[in-house]
Design an enzyme around this catalytic site. Structure first.
Site, PDB file in Angstrom:
ATOM      1  N   HIS A  84      29.888  53.393  -6.664  1.00 19.22           N
ATOM      2  CA  HIS A  84      28.510  52.880  -6.541  1.00 19.22           C
ATOM      3  C   HIS A  84      28.516  51.380  -6.225  1.00 19.22           C
ATOM      4  O   HIS A  84      27.969  50.560  -6.979  1.00 19.22           O
ATOM      5  CB  HIS A  84      27.718  53.168  -7.828  1.00 19.22           C
ATOM      6  CG  HIS A  84      26.232  53.176  -7.598  1.00 19.22           C
ATOM      7  ND1 HIS A  84      25.374  54.074  -8.179  1.00 19.22           N
ATOM      8  CD2 HIS A  84      25.429  52.382  -6.832  1.00 19.22           C
ATOM      9  CE1 HIS A  84      24.135  53.832  -7.798  1.00 19.22           C
ATOM     10  NE2 HIS A  84      24.142  52.810  -6.969  1.00 19.22           N
ATOM     11  N   ARG A 101      21.645  58.297  -3.769  1.00 21.49           N
ATOM     12  CA  ARG A 101      21.732  58.858  -5.115  1.00 21.49           C
ATOM     13  C   ARG A 101      22.459  60.205  -5.034  1.00 21.49           C
ATOM     14  O   ARG A 101      22.173  61.033  -4.171  1.00 21.49           O
ATOM     15  CB  ARG A 101      20.338  59.071  -5.710  1.00 21.49           C
ATOM     16  CG  ARG A 101      19.615  57.784  -6.089  1.00 21.49           C
ATOM     17  CD  ARG A 101      20.306  57.030  -7.222  1.00 21.49           C
ATOM     18  NE  ARG A 101      19.618  55.790  -7.598  1.00 21.49           N
ATOM     19  CZ  ARG A 101      19.920  54.583  -7.130  1.00 21.49           C
ATOM     20  NH1 ARG A 101      20.914  54.421  -6.269  1.00 21.49           N
ATOM     21  NH2 ARG A 101      19.254  53.520  -7.547  1.00 21.49           N
TER      22      ARG A 101
HETATM   23  C1  GLV Z   1      21.544  50.670  -6.236  1.00 17.57           C
HETATM   24  O1  GLV Z   1      21.925  51.785  -6.326  1.00 17.57           O
HETATM   25  C2  GLV Z   1      20.196  50.318  -5.948  1.00 17.57           C
HETATM   26  O2  GLV Z   1      19.316  51.172  -6.097  1.00 17.57           O
HETATM   27  O3  GLV Z   1      19.958  49.178  -5.547  1.00 17.57           O
END
Ligand code: GLV
Length: 316
Positions: free
Chosen positions: A279, A231
């Site tokens: 991401h 994150r």
């Molecule tokens: C993606 O970011 C997840 O938390 O699986």
């Protein structure tokens, strides 16, 4: 029983087909509904990724909520506030571990083989072989050693790099399996001082938000590399940029950001020592995730506690 799906990133049909198939295989009678198009329908189970809080608030008969990812920061506080007794269950690996291992392995080799330096030389048409650091000194430090951290650490160890770990408690069932030293978070500085490539795979919680600021990142040795695939808000991005500009950090591979999508004007996009991905390090796979969720629902129906239940006090 009824299962509601809220996933803005995936066509509902794909979830429904996969969930129904696995329900049939294990003999569960289940009705799968698309929550955004049928928001008033009440469900006993929900599969969610960033659900609308109003919808969640209106679901009064929930027995469990499954998070369609490994990280639960986007849902845990709201669920706990709205429905305090309802367990939140995260995906455990479900095909994400291998993707994460690929992503981190690429990042470690990119750093070790000095690819960022060669990209800079190529931009100037400069032909100049650079020395490699001794492999035995190129320690890869895993900050966070849960399912994702362990999958990545296993791969990096198999590539013959020394590994080290640090986690909130300093305990992880994976540390013994990997045979690596593990530090508790209160010894973060000691861990960072030994780390040439820092791999961040910590959950975002009240304790980890902004954890890697200028002071912490400065504990890394001169020329260290950073990979963040958990994150963005665990890292102070302005401090990271300062340390890259000053040359203390040699490169960063970033998959996650405090604000996503990363705003077009953000300096990280154009920094020559930063690689940005949107991401994607470990994406949720519909097939294995649907199978896992169905197995967990079956366990709940038998009165058992499934794996992956989030500890709301810890936030992961
Ligand atoms: C993606 O970011 C997840 O938390 O699986």
């Amino acid at each position: 029983m009824r299962l509601a799906v809220w996933d803005p990133d995936e066509p509902f049909r794909r979830w429904r087909d996969a969930l129904m198939q696995h329900a049939k295989e294990i003999g569960l009678a289940i009705d799968v509904i698309d929550a955004p198009s049928d928001p008033d329908a009440q469900a006993e189970f929900a599969l969610v990724w960033r659900p609308d809080p109003d919808w969640l608030a209106g679901q009064l008969g929930l027995r469990a909520v499954f998070n369609l990812g490994a990280g639960v920061d986007a849902i845990a506080p709201a669920l706990h506030r709205l429905h305090p007794g309802v367990p939140l269950i995260r995906l455990e690996d479900a095909g994400m571990g291998r993707q994460m291992a690929d992503y981190v392995a690429e990042g470690v080799l990119h750093a070790y083989r000095r690819m960022t330096d060669y990209a800079a030389q190529q931009a100037k048409a400069r032909w100049e072989p650079l020395p490699l650091p001794p492999r035995a000194s190129f320690t890869v430090g895993f900050l966070g050693l849960g399912q994702m951290g362990a999958a990545a650490a296993r791969r990096v160890a198999a590539m013959d790099f020394p590994i080290l770990a640090c986690s909130r408690s300093g305990q992880s069932r994976f540390a013994a399996e990997l045979g690596c030293a593990i530090y508790a978070l209160d010894r973060l500085d000691e861990f960072l001082a030994q780390t040439r490539v820092l791999v961040v795979l910590l959950p975002l919680t009240a304790d980890t938000r902004g954890l890697l600021d200028y002071a912490a990142l400065s504990r890394l040795p001169q020329g260290a590399h950073l990979i963040n695939a958990s994150r963005g808000a665990v890292i102070n991005q302005a401090d990271l940029l300062d340390l890259l500009h000053g040359g203390h950090l040699a490169s960063a591979l970033l998959d996650v950001f405090a604000t996503e999508p990363l705003p077009a004007a953000d300096a990280l996009w154009s920094h020559p020592r930063v690689r940005v991905t949107p991401h994607v390090a470990a994406q949720t796979l519909v097939g294995p995730s649907a199978a896992q969720v169905m197995r967990k629902i079956a366990a709940i129906e038998r009165g058992e506690k499934p794996g992956g239940v989030v500890d709301m006090r810890l936030g992961y």
